[in-house]
Design a protein around this motif. Sequence first.
Motif, PDB file in Angstrom:
ATOM      1  N   GLY A   1       0.826  -1.206   0.000  1.00 36.95           N
ATOM      2  CA  GLY A   1       0.000   0.000   0.000  1.00 36.95           C
ATOM      3  C   GLY A   1       0.858   1.253   0.000  1.00 36.95           C
ATOM      4  O   GLY A   1       1.318   1.691  -1.050  1.00 36.95           O
ATOM      5  N   GLU A   2       1.111   1.808   1.195  1.00 35.21           N
ATOM      6  CA  GLU A   2       1.912   3.023   1.284  1.00 35.21           C
ATOM      7  C   GLU A   2       3.356   2.759   0.873  1.00 35.21           C
ATOM      8  O   GLU A   2       4.031   3.636   0.377  1.00 35.21           O
ATOM      9  N   GLN A   3       3.795   1.539   1.143  1.00 34.21           N
ATOM     10  CA  GLN A   3       5.204   1.219   0.920  1.00 34.21           C
ATOM     11  C   GLN A   3       5.344  -0.063   0.108  1.00 34.21           C
ATOM     12  O   GLN A   3       4.418  -0.851   0.007  1.00 34.21           O
ATOM     13  N   PHE A   4       6.538  -0.202  -0.448  1.00 32.71           N
ATOM     14  CA  PHE A   4       6.914  -1.488  -1.039  1.00 32.71           C
ATOM     15  C   PHE A   4       7.875  -2.169  -0.084  1.00 32.71           C
ATOM     16  O   PHE A   4       8.734  -1.515   0.507  1.00 32.71           O
ATOM     17  N   GLU A   5       7.732  -3.469   0.037  1.00 25.92           N
ATOM     18  CA  GLU A   5       8.641  -4.235   0.871  1.00 25.92           C
ATOM     19  C   GLU A   5       9.490  -5.110  -0.035  1.00 25.92           C
ATOM     20  O   GLU A   5       8.955  -5.923  -0.789  1.00 25.92           O
ATOM     21  N   ILE A   6      10.799  -4.895   0.018  1.00 24.57           N
ATOM     22  CA  ILE A   6      11.713  -5.722  -0.773  1.00 24.57           C
ATOM     23  C   ILE A   6      12.189  -6.854   0.126  1.00 24.57           C
ATOM     24  O   ILE A   6      12.608  -6.612   1.258  1.00 24.57           O
ATOM     25  N   VAL A   7      12.091  -8.078  -0.376  1.00 23.66           N
ATOM     26  CA  VAL A   7      12.389  -9.255   0.442  1.00 23.66           C
ATOM     27  C   VAL A   7      13.576  -9.985  -0.166  1.00 23.66           C
ATOM     28  O   VAL A   7      13.595 -10.249  -1.372  1.00 23.66           O
ATOM     29  N   TYR A   8      14.562 -10.279   0.674  1.00 20.05           N
ATOM     30  CA  TYR A   8      15.740 -11.031   0.241  1.00 20.05           C
ATOM     31  C   TYR A   8      15.840 -12.309   1.065  1.00 20.05           C
ATOM     32  O   TYR A   8      15.707 -12.265   2.284  1.00 20.05           O
ATOM     33  N   HIS A   9      16.078 -13.422   0.425  1.00 14.36           N
ATOM     34  CA  HIS A   9      16.335 -14.670   1.140  1.00 14.36           C
ATOM     35  C   HIS A   9      17.787 -15.061   0.917  1.00 14.36           C
ATOM     36  O   HIS A   9      18.205 -15.294  -0.220  1.00 14.36           O
ATOM     37  N   LEU A  10      18.528 -15.130   1.990  1.00 17.24           N
ATOM     38  CA  LEU A  10      19.953 -15.452   1.892  1.00 17.24           C
ATOM     39  C   LEU A  10      20.222 -16.813   2.525  1.00 17.24           C
ATOM     40  O   LEU A  10      19.716 -17.111   3.605  1.00 17.24           O
ATOM     41  N   TYR A  11      21.031 -17.602   1.846  1.00 18.94           N
ATOM     42  CA  TYR A  11      21.430 -18.905   2.373  1.00 18.94           C
ATOM     43  C   TYR A  11      22.952 -18.975   2.421  1.00 18.94           C
ATOM     44  O   TYR A  11      23.633 -18.292   1.652  1.00 18.94           O
ATOM     45  N   SER A  12      23.435 -19.815   3.300  1.00 17.05           N
ATOM     46  CA  SER A  12      24.867 -20.071   3.369  1.00 17.05           C
ATOM     47  C   SER A  12      25.110 -21.493   2.903  1.00 17.05           C
ATOM     48  O   SER A  12      24.862 -22.448   3.635  1.00 17.05           O
ATOM     49  N   LEU A  13      25.573 -21.619   1.679  1.00 19.68           N
ATOM     50  CA  LEU A  13      25.735 -22.971   1.142  1.00 19.68           C
ATOM     51  C   LEU A  13      26.813 -23.779   1.869  1.00 19.68           C
ATOM     52  O   LEU A  13      26.593 -24.942   2.180  1.00 19.68           O
ATOM     53  N   PRO A  14      27.997 -23.231   2.181  1.00 18.88           N
ATOM     54  CA  PRO A  14      29.005 -24.062   2.846  1.00 18.88           C
ATOM     55  C   PRO A  14      28.556 -24.554   4.218  1.00 18.88           C
ATOM     56  O   PRO A  14      28.905 -25.652   4.631  1.00 18.88           O
ATOM     57  N   LYS A  15      27.765 -23.722   4.904  1.00 19.62           N
ATOM     58  CA  LYS A  15      27.379 -24.094   6.266  1.00 19.62           C
ATOM     59  C   LYS A  15      26.001 -24.722   6.325  1.00 19.62           C
ATOM     60  O   LYS A  15      25.508 -25.025   7.404  1.00 19.62           O
ATOM     61  N   ASN A  16      25.398 -24.895   5.194  1.00 13.46           N
ATOM     62  CA  ASN A  16      24.031 -25.387   5.188  1.00 13.46           C
ATOM     63  C   ASN A  16      24.028 -26.907   5.278  1.00 13.46           C
ATOM     64  O   ASN A  16      23.689 -27.610   4.343  1.00 13.46           O
ATOM     65  N   LYS A  17      24.479 -27.408   6.421  1.00  9.64           N
ATOM     66  CA  LYS A  17      24.499 -28.850   6.625  1.00  9.64           C
ATOM     67  C   LYS A  17      23.606 -29.163   7.813  1.00  9.64           C
ATOM     68  O   LYS A  17      23.469 -28.359   8.730  1.00  9.64           O
ATOM     69  N   ALA A  18      23.068 -30.341   7.809  1.00  9.37           N
ATOM     70  CA  ALA A  18      22.067 -30.680   8.829  1.00  9.37           C
ATOM     71  C   ALA A  18      22.658 -30.579  10.237  1.00  9.37           C
ATOM     72  O   ALA A  18      22.058 -30.019  11.142  1.00  9.37           O
ATOM     73  N   GLU A  19      23.886 -31.096  10.424  1.00 11.40           N
ATOM     74  CA  GLU A  19      24.420 -31.128  11.788  1.00 11.40           C
ATOM     75  C   GLU A  19      24.813 -29.731  12.269  1.00 11.40           C
ATOM     76  O   GLU A  19      24.947 -29.487  13.457  1.00 11.40           O
ATOM     77  N   LEU A  20      24.997 -28.823  11.336  1.00 14.70           N
ATOM     78  CA  LEU A  20      25.379 -27.469  11.718  1.00 14.70           C
ATOM     79  C   LEU A  20      24.192 -26.515  11.721  1.00 14.70           C
ATOM     80  O   LEU A  20      24.363 -25.332  11.947  1.00 14.70           O
ATOM     81  N   ASN A  21      23.012 -27.068  11.461  1.00 18.78           N
ATOM     82  CA  ASN A  21      21.901 -26.157  11.241  1.00 18.78           C
ATOM     83  C   ASN A  21      21.397 -25.585  12.560  1.00 18.78           C
ATOM     84  O   ASN A  21      20.248 -25.682  12.912  1.00 18.78           O
ATOM     85  N   SER A  22      22.312 -24.976  13.301  1.00 21.54           N
ATOM     86  CA  SER A  22      21.943 -24.346  14.561  1.00 21.54           C
ATOM     87  C   SER A  22      21.518 -22.914  14.275  1.00 21.54           C
ATOM     88  O   SER A  22      21.363 -22.500  13.134  1.00 21.54           O
TER      89      SER A  22
END
Lengths: 175, 157
Positions: free
Chosen positions: B56-77
């Motif tokens: 409406g009054e504003q536009f919302e810009i949305v960014y989704h950032l991922y970390s591929l090197p750290k995106n491992k299940a055991e590190l997903n803290s």
Amino acid sequence: MVLEKTEADTNDTAVRTLESQNIIFASLEKVWNWGRSRSFWPLGYGCNCCPIEIMAAGAARFDIARYGYEVFRSSPRQADLLIIAGPITLKMAPVVQRLYEQMPAPKWVLAMGNCAISGGPFRDGYSVLPGADSMLPVDVYVPGCPVRPEALFHGLLELKNKVSPPCGIKIPGIK
Amino acid sequence: MMNDLSGHFPGLLEITAGDIMMQIAAEPGIIVELCDILKHRYGYNYLANLTAVDQGEQFEIVYHLYSLPKNKAELNSYGVQPLCIKARISRELPEIDSLASLFATADWQEREVYDLMGIMFRNHPGLARILLPEGFAGHPLRKDYRSDEKVETRQGD
């Protein structure tokens, strides 16, 4: 043999003499159309679902080659039938127009599926043409979403009748 | 990381933890610097999604950032959760800095947002329409977009 025999032809002794010698007596255009209508060379345009049905039509189960329409061309210069099997977006419209213009005459257009006929669910969209006939002279409309191969064959056979109307069997003396 | 960022940009961003993604509401002016830090200090090297919402009054810009090197299940803290950054810009001046110099994926996504939502990205290498044809009037995903003329049809002739 005479294509589209008339009463006068059957009674004409000259024609009958030629026929008995296996000489075809017809206008060249009719002979050409006889051949054209039995071997369309289609150029495909589509997005996703109707082309899948075209592929099914081309494969063994439905086998479009039974009708002689299996020579799908990748070049418009070798094609005489444009099968529009999907919505035409505003961005794609000049490309389709250009492909159509590159096809040598005589050429025909078959609108396959609801998107090509009317725009389908995208009709009111801001970027889609409401049907292929907005820009091209469509000869045959084949409805369906998507069109089954049998329906496509029916549309192609309708086009065949349009290009080369069947003369039917004429028996002398009986109208 | 939360304290570090809050200390680096005092009063300019707000970080909240989420179940799936960490949320950062940021001022539009710091977006490039913020992403630069996130990429080079915290390893967020993949901009998966960039889009805009008409609020409406504003536009919302949305960014989704991922970390591929750290995106491992055991590190997903908590520390390597994917990030969702949101920046609000005014409707009157819909401009924000481009991230194309940081993330190659930003190039086409910013073109798409420009095409459909009319957001101008400063310092973009080539901000042109990507989906709609050149010469198209308006930006159709804006809530106030009205298509005044129907697409021309031949049936009415």
